[in-house]
Every structure is written in C-alpha cells, then in structure tokens.
Design a protein around this motif. Sequence first.
Motif, PDB file in Angstrom:
ATOM      1  N   VAL A  84       0.846  -1.190   0.000  1.00 25.30           N
ATOM      2  CA  VAL A  84       0.000   0.000   0.000  1.00 25.30           C
ATOM      3  C   VAL A  84       0.880   1.238   0.000  1.00 25.30           C
ATOM      4  O   VAL A  84       1.980   1.236   0.554  1.00 25.30           O
ATOM      5  CB  VAL A  84      -0.947   0.020   1.224  1.00 25.30           C
ATOM      6  CG1 VAL A  84      -1.922  -1.136   1.174  1.00 25.30           C
ATOM      7  CG2 VAL A  84      -0.163   0.010   2.542  1.00 25.30           C
ATOM      8  N   THR A  85       0.387   2.276  -0.652  1.00 28.77           N
ATOM      9  CA  THR A  85       1.075   3.564  -0.671  1.00 28.77           C
ATOM     10  C   THR A  85       0.285   4.528   0.196  1.00 28.77           C
ATOM     11  O   THR A  85      -0.933   4.672   0.016  1.00 28.77           O
ATOM     12  CB  THR A  85       1.188   4.105  -2.101  1.00 28.77           C
ATOM     13  OG1 THR A  85       1.858   3.147  -2.925  1.00 28.77           O
ATOM     14  CG2 THR A  85       1.968   5.413  -2.123  1.00 28.77           C
ATOM     15  N   ILE A  86       0.962   5.201   1.124  1.00 33.85           N
ATOM     16  CA  ILE A  86       0.268   6.080   2.065  1.00 33.85           C
ATOM     17  C   ILE A  86       1.013   7.409   2.223  1.00 33.85           C
ATOM     18  O   ILE A  86       2.215   7.510   1.934  1.00 33.85           O
ATOM     19  CB  ILE A  86       0.140   5.432   3.465  1.00 33.85           C
ATOM     20  CG1 ILE A  86       1.537   5.198   4.085  1.00 33.85           C
ATOM     21  CG2 ILE A  86      -0.648   4.131   3.414  1.00 33.85           C
ATOM     22  CD1 ILE A  86       1.514   4.880   5.565  1.00 33.85           C
ATOM     23  N   ASP A  87       0.273   8.415   2.644  1.00 30.55           N
ATOM     24  CA  ASP A  87       0.846   9.599   3.276  1.00 30.55           C
ATOM     25  C   ASP A  87       0.621   9.419   4.773  1.00 30.55           C
ATOM     26  O   ASP A  87      -0.435   8.931   5.183  1.00 30.55           O
ATOM     27  CB  ASP A  87       0.138  10.876   2.820  1.00 30.55           C
ATOM     28  CG  ASP A  87       0.361  11.183   1.343  1.00 30.55           C
ATOM     29  OD1 ASP A  87       1.298  10.609   0.751  1.00 30.55           O
ATOM     30  OD2 ASP A  87      -0.418  11.984   0.795  1.00 30.55           O
ATOM     31  N   ILE A 100      -0.172   8.424  14.993  1.00 31.76           N
ATOM     32  CA  ILE A 100       0.107   8.306  13.562  1.00 31.76           C
ATOM     33  C   ILE A 100      -1.210   8.385  12.797  1.00 31.76           C
ATOM     34  O   ILE A 100      -2.169   7.676  13.122  1.00 31.76           O
ATOM     35  CB  ILE A 100       0.812   6.975  13.223  1.00 31.76           C
ATOM     36  CG1 ILE A 100       2.087   6.819  14.040  1.00 31.76           C
ATOM     37  CG2 ILE A 100       1.140   6.905  11.729  1.00 31.76           C
ATOM     38  CD1 ILE A 100       2.745   5.470  13.835  1.00 31.76           C
ATOM     39  N   GLU A 101      -1.230   9.245  11.798  1.00 35.07           N
ATOM     40  CA  GLU A 101      -2.380   9.339  10.895  1.00 35.07           C
ATOM     41  C   GLU A 101      -1.914   8.892   9.517  1.00 35.07           C
ATOM     42  O   GLU A 101      -0.951   9.428   8.970  1.00 35.07           O
ATOM     43  CB  GLU A 101      -2.896  10.779  10.836  1.00 35.07           C
ATOM     44  CG  GLU A 101      -3.336  11.336  12.174  1.00 35.07           C
ATOM     45  CD  GLU A 101      -3.489  12.839  12.127  1.00 35.07           C
ATOM     46  OE1 GLU A 101      -4.516  13.305  11.583  1.00 35.07           O
ATOM     47  OE2 GLU A 101      -2.585  13.536  12.616  1.00 35.07           O
ATOM     48  N   MET A 102      -2.606   7.905   8.946  1.00 37.52           N
ATOM     49  CA  MET A 102      -2.253   7.362   7.629  1.00 37.52           C
ATOM     50  C   MET A 102      -3.394   7.608   6.644  1.00 37.52           C
ATOM     51  O   MET A 102      -4.548   7.328   6.949  1.00 37.52           O
ATOM     52  CB  MET A 102      -1.987   5.854   7.708  1.00 37.52           C
ATOM     53  CG  MET A 102      -0.801   5.452   8.545  1.00 37.52           C
ATOM     54  SD  MET A 102      -0.587   3.649   8.511  1.00 37.52           S
ATOM     55  CE  MET A 102       0.874   3.464   9.532  1.00 37.52           C
ATOM     56  N   GLU A 103      -3.052   8.111   5.481  1.00 33.38           N
ATOM     57  CA  GLU A 103      -4.034   8.334   4.425  1.00 33.38           C
ATOM     58  C   GLU A 103      -3.613   7.518   3.206  1.00 33.38           C
ATOM     59  O   GLU A 103      -2.556   7.768   2.620  1.00 33.38           O
ATOM     60  CB  GLU A 103      -4.092   9.818   4.053  1.00 33.38           C
ATOM     61  CG  GLU A 103      -5.265  10.199   3.165  1.00 33.38           C
ATOM     62  CD  GLU A 103      -6.601  10.120   3.885  1.00 33.38           C
ATOM     63  OE1 GLU A 103      -7.561   9.636   3.255  1.00 33.38           O
ATOM     64  OE2 GLU A 103      -6.677  10.514   5.062  1.00 33.38           O
ATOM     65  N   PRO A 104      -4.404   6.502   2.818  1.00 29.28           N
ATOM     66  CA  PRO A 104      -4.018   5.694   1.644  1.00 29.28           C
ATOM     67  C   PRO A 104      -4.016   6.526   0.373  1.00 29.28           C
ATOM     68  O   PRO A 104      -4.907   7.347   0.143  1.00 29.28           O
ATOM     69  CB  PRO A 104      -5.088   4.591   1.597  1.00 29.28           C
ATOM     70  CG  PRO A 104      -6.231   5.116   2.389  1.00 29.28           C
ATOM     71  CD  PRO A 104      -5.672   6.039   3.418  1.00 29.28           C
ATOM     72  N   ARG A 105      -2.990   6.319  -0.449  1.00 28.67           N
ATOM     73  CA  ARG A 105      -2.837   7.091  -1.672  1.00 28.67           C
ATOM     74  C   ARG A 105      -3.019   6.252  -2.934  1.00 28.67           C
ATOM     75  O   ARG A 105      -3.075   6.802  -4.038  1.00 28.67           O
ATOM     76  CB  ARG A 105      -1.436   7.714  -1.710  1.00 28.67           C
ATOM     77  CG  ARG A 105      -1.164   8.722  -0.616  1.00 28.67           C
ATOM     78  CD  ARG A 105      -1.874  10.016  -0.874  1.00 28.67           C
ATOM     79  NE  ARG A 105      -1.410  10.641  -2.115  1.00 28.67           N
ATOM     80  CZ  ARG A 105      -1.983  11.696  -2.683  1.00 28.67           C
ATOM     81  NH1 ARG A 105      -3.065  12.211  -2.154  1.00 28.67           N
ATOM     82  NH2 ARG A 105      -1.495  12.210  -3.796  1.00 28.67           N
ATOM     83  N   ARG A 107      -5.470   4.655  -4.403  1.00 26.13           N
ATOM     84  CA  ARG A 107      -6.609   4.958  -5.270  1.00 26.13           C
ATOM     85  C   ARG A 107      -6.414   6.296  -5.969  1.00 26.13           C
ATOM     86  O   ARG A 107      -6.670   6.435  -7.170  1.00 26.13           O
ATOM     87  CB  ARG A 107      -7.898   4.959  -4.444  1.00 26.13           C
ATOM     88  CG  ARG A 107      -9.135   5.265  -5.255  1.00 26.13           C
ATOM     89  CD  ARG A 107     -10.398   4.980  -4.448  1.00 26.13           C
ATOM     90  NE  ARG A 107     -11.582   5.420  -5.163  1.00 26.13           N
ATOM     91  CZ  ARG A 107     -12.141   6.616  -5.019  1.00 26.13           C
ATOM     92  NH1 ARG A 107     -11.630   7.473  -4.158  1.00 26.13           N
ATOM     93  NH2 ARG A 107     -13.207   6.950  -5.704  1.00 26.13           N
ATOM     94  N   LEU A 108      -5.961   7.324  -5.231  1.00 28.51           N
ATOM     95  CA  LEU A 108      -5.754   8.640  -5.835  1.00 28.51           C
ATOM     96  C   LEU A 108      -4.648   8.600  -6.878  1.00 28.51           C
ATOM     97  O   LEU A 108      -4.750   9.235  -7.936  1.00 28.51           O
ATOM     98  CB  LEU A 108      -5.419   9.667  -4.748  1.00 28.51           C
ATOM     99  CG  LEU A 108      -6.535   9.977  -3.745  1.00 28.51           C
ATOM    100  CD1 LEU A 108      -6.027  10.901  -2.654  1.00 28.51           C
ATOM    101  CD2 LEU A 108      -7.740  10.595  -4.459  1.00 28.51           C
ATOM    102  N   LEU A 109      -3.573   7.854  -6.587  1.00 28.34           N
ATOM    103  CA  LEU A 109      -2.489   7.739  -7.552  1.00 28.34           C
ATOM    104  C   LEU A 109      -2.956   7.010  -8.804  1.00 28.34           C
ATOM    105  O   LEU A 109      -2.586   7.389  -9.926  1.00 28.34           O
ATOM    106  CB  LEU A 109      -1.298   6.997  -6.921  1.00 28.34           C
ATOM    107  CG  LEU A 109      -0.534   7.748  -5.827  1.00 28.34           C
ATOM    108  CD1 LEU A 109       0.473   6.814  -5.152  1.00 28.34           C
ATOM    109  CD2 LEU A 109       0.182   8.957  -6.406  1.00 28.34           C
ATOM    110  N   ARG A 110      -3.774   5.960  -8.617  1.00 31.73           N
ATOM    111  CA  ARG A 110      -4.263   5.224  -9.782  1.00 31.73           C
ATOM    112  C   ARG A 110      -5.192   6.095 -10.622  1.00 31.73           C
ATOM    113  O   ARG A 110      -5.115   6.099 -11.851  1.00 31.73           O
ATOM    114  CB  ARG A 110      -4.999   3.963  -9.326  1.00 31.73           C
ATOM    115  CG  ARG A 110      -5.490   3.105 -10.482  1.00 31.73           C
ATOM    116  CD  ARG A 110      -6.133   1.822  -9.980  1.00 31.73           C
ATOM    117  NE  ARG A 110      -7.218   2.083  -9.054  1.00 31.73           N
ATOM    118  CZ  ARG A 110      -8.430   2.498  -9.430  1.00 31.73           C
ATOM    119  NH1 ARG A 110      -8.691   2.699 -10.699  1.00 31.73           N
ATOM    120  NH2 ARG A 110      -9.369   2.707  -8.533  1.00 31.73           N
ATOM    121  N   ILE A 111      -6.069   6.861  -9.959  1.00 31.36           N
ATOM    122  CA  ILE A 111      -6.967   7.754 -10.693  1.00 31.36           C
ATOM    123  C   ILE A 111      -6.165   8.785 -11.476  1.00 31.36           C
ATOM    124  O   ILE A 111      -6.445   9.066 -12.647  1.00 31.36           O
ATOM    125  CB  ILE A 111      -7.946   8.439  -9.722  1.00 31.36           C
ATOM    126  CG1 ILE A 111      -8.937   7.420  -9.147  1.00 31.36           C
ATOM    127  CG2 ILE A 111      -8.689   9.575 -10.409  1.00 31.36           C
ATOM    128  CD1 ILE A 111      -9.813   7.975  -8.052  1.00 31.36           C
TER     129      ILE A 111
END
Length: 348
Positions: A84-87, A100-105, A107-111
Amino acid sequence: MYRRLMEHLTTAVLLLDDELRLSWMNPAAEALLAVSLGRVKGLGLATLLAEDDGMGEVLAKARDDQHPFTQREVRLALLGGAVVTIDYTVTPLSSVELLIEMEPRDRLLRISREEALLNRQEAIKVLSRGLAHEVKNPLGGIRGAAQLLERDLDDPSLKEFTRIIVEEVDRLRDLVDSMLGPNKLLRHEPLNIHKVLERVRTLLLAETPAVTIERDYDPSLPDFPGDEAQMIQAVLNVARNAVEAMTEAGTEAPSLLLRTRARRQFTLGAERHRLVCEVAMIDNGPGVPESLQETLFYPMVSGRADGSGLGLSIAQGILHQHQGLIECESRPGHTEFRLLIPLERRHD
C-alpha cells in the motif's frame, strides 16, 4: 467521546508507546493494514510490516526529538503480501505516546495515472487523425498519377514500376488506417467476456502450442453491452503480444494466465462505476522495458525488433470505445495487462 469520533474516521489512526509498540488503532487502520487490534496490540509496528520504507526511523526520530513529521507516498509491504502507498503524519503526544495518521494514496495515484493515460490517448487520437488527413491526401494523388502514367506507357516492362508505386501507396494507406484504429461504429449487444477469452485462447493454442494458457474465471460476471468482434481483437492483440514476447525471449516454460474478476465501486479516470469487469492477462516473460512503459500504448512504439507497434494502441482504442482502458504493470518474470470495462451501459 473522542475515541468514538476516531473510530468513525476514514483516516487510519494509530497510537504507539515509546517503544513503538501498538497501543490502539481505529477500524480504518485495521482495514488498511489488514489486521485486527486484538491480535496485534502490544506488538512493535515493525512486526506488522514486511517492509516499512524507512518509516521506523522517522517514528524513532519523532519520539526522540518530540517533533512532528510528515512523509508522502510511502510504500508499505504488509505481511500478507499486499503493498500500500500512504501519506502519514506522526505527532508526539507526550514522551511516551505517538499518534500516527495514515491516508491511503493508492486509489488517488491510480486515478491520476488513469486520467493522464486517457488524456495522452486523446491527444494521440487527435494527432493521428490530423496526420492521417495530411498523409492520405497526397497518397491519393500519387496513386492516381501512377495509374494515369501506366495507361500512357508503351513499354510493358515499365508498367512494373507504376504497379510498385500503387502497391506501396496502398500499403502506406493501410498503415495509416491501422494507426487510427477501428473506425466503424460499435455493435452494442450483450457480450460474454468468457466467450471472448475462450475464442482467443483457442487461436493462441493453435498458433503457439508450446505456451501454457491457464484460466481463472469468475463465473458470476454478467454480460455487458459491447462489440464481440472488436473485443476479441483487443484481447487477442494484448495476449498475442505477451506470447510473442515470451517466444522471442526464449522464456523457459512460458505460461499465460487469463483471469476475470468483478470490481465494485471502481473508478476509471474521473468516473466511478458501480461494477467493472477486470480481465487480467499475466505472463512469465521478460517484462516490458522500463523505458517503454510510459509510451507502451502509443502508435508505432514496440519492444520487438519486428513489431509494428500498433497492436496495443489499437487494443487501447477499442477499450476506450467501451468506456474502459488497459493498464500494465511489469517486471522481469511477471507482466500483467488489465483490461477494465464498465459492466453497466452509459446513459449519455
């Protein structure tokens, strides 16, 4: 009350102690990391990941310096094999607590990647149509002039040269037409994707019996509106490209897997679809050179010495006519082309 709010956040939230052991995480974090709090509470975060892309060092530095840090597009390899890719942002709450706050990226990267692909494809289409117009007009004049010249030649031996001119003009015209891809209207009829795949499999086995072609179909996939002949052409172009790449590279025990899956609430470009058909073609060949991966679907781009570079471009064009697209991920020994097609008819 605050914990109840965090449990309903879509952002993944984790709480670590001063030894970087997990104290608490919300359901979004459980879903992201594919683990439950009850099973991993008290364990070090590093034990939950196969690879953390330097995250452990950042957390230790935040703890020691008591200073928040933010990292962008970090790739985490989970123990289950997923990546998984996250910020993420790490904030020291005290000397013994890290938030720690994780935001998955992903889906946004794929879009973003799909939107860029669609924009490039549209630009190529406009350029190709303009080029075709500029090339085909003089070709027609050359062909007509050669035919007129042939009528006036008295020496039959010279007519061979005018025939060569006409044949080469026709060859160039066909090449330009191929660059433009399919130009006829689609026949929107109920289409069974497995019937398409079986036809392609039969053709490939007849051409290259040395390649093993395996199937992993989802029988629950419904029919969707499409053009069977064009879809066969698109799938065949992609699959044949994979088979030829394996054959030319001398791949030991070459194999191709045809797999279908249904993807729910799936975004293609900027449009979200309730249900999408995913057709994956996975081979164990040499892989696509990294230098070609960004331009793979451009006309006249090929990784093979004798390739025309039109097969994948035409396939992508056919998928666009079905409101879908083709993605590719490749590394040596594993190349996966994914055809993504909406299963519902678009209402324009």
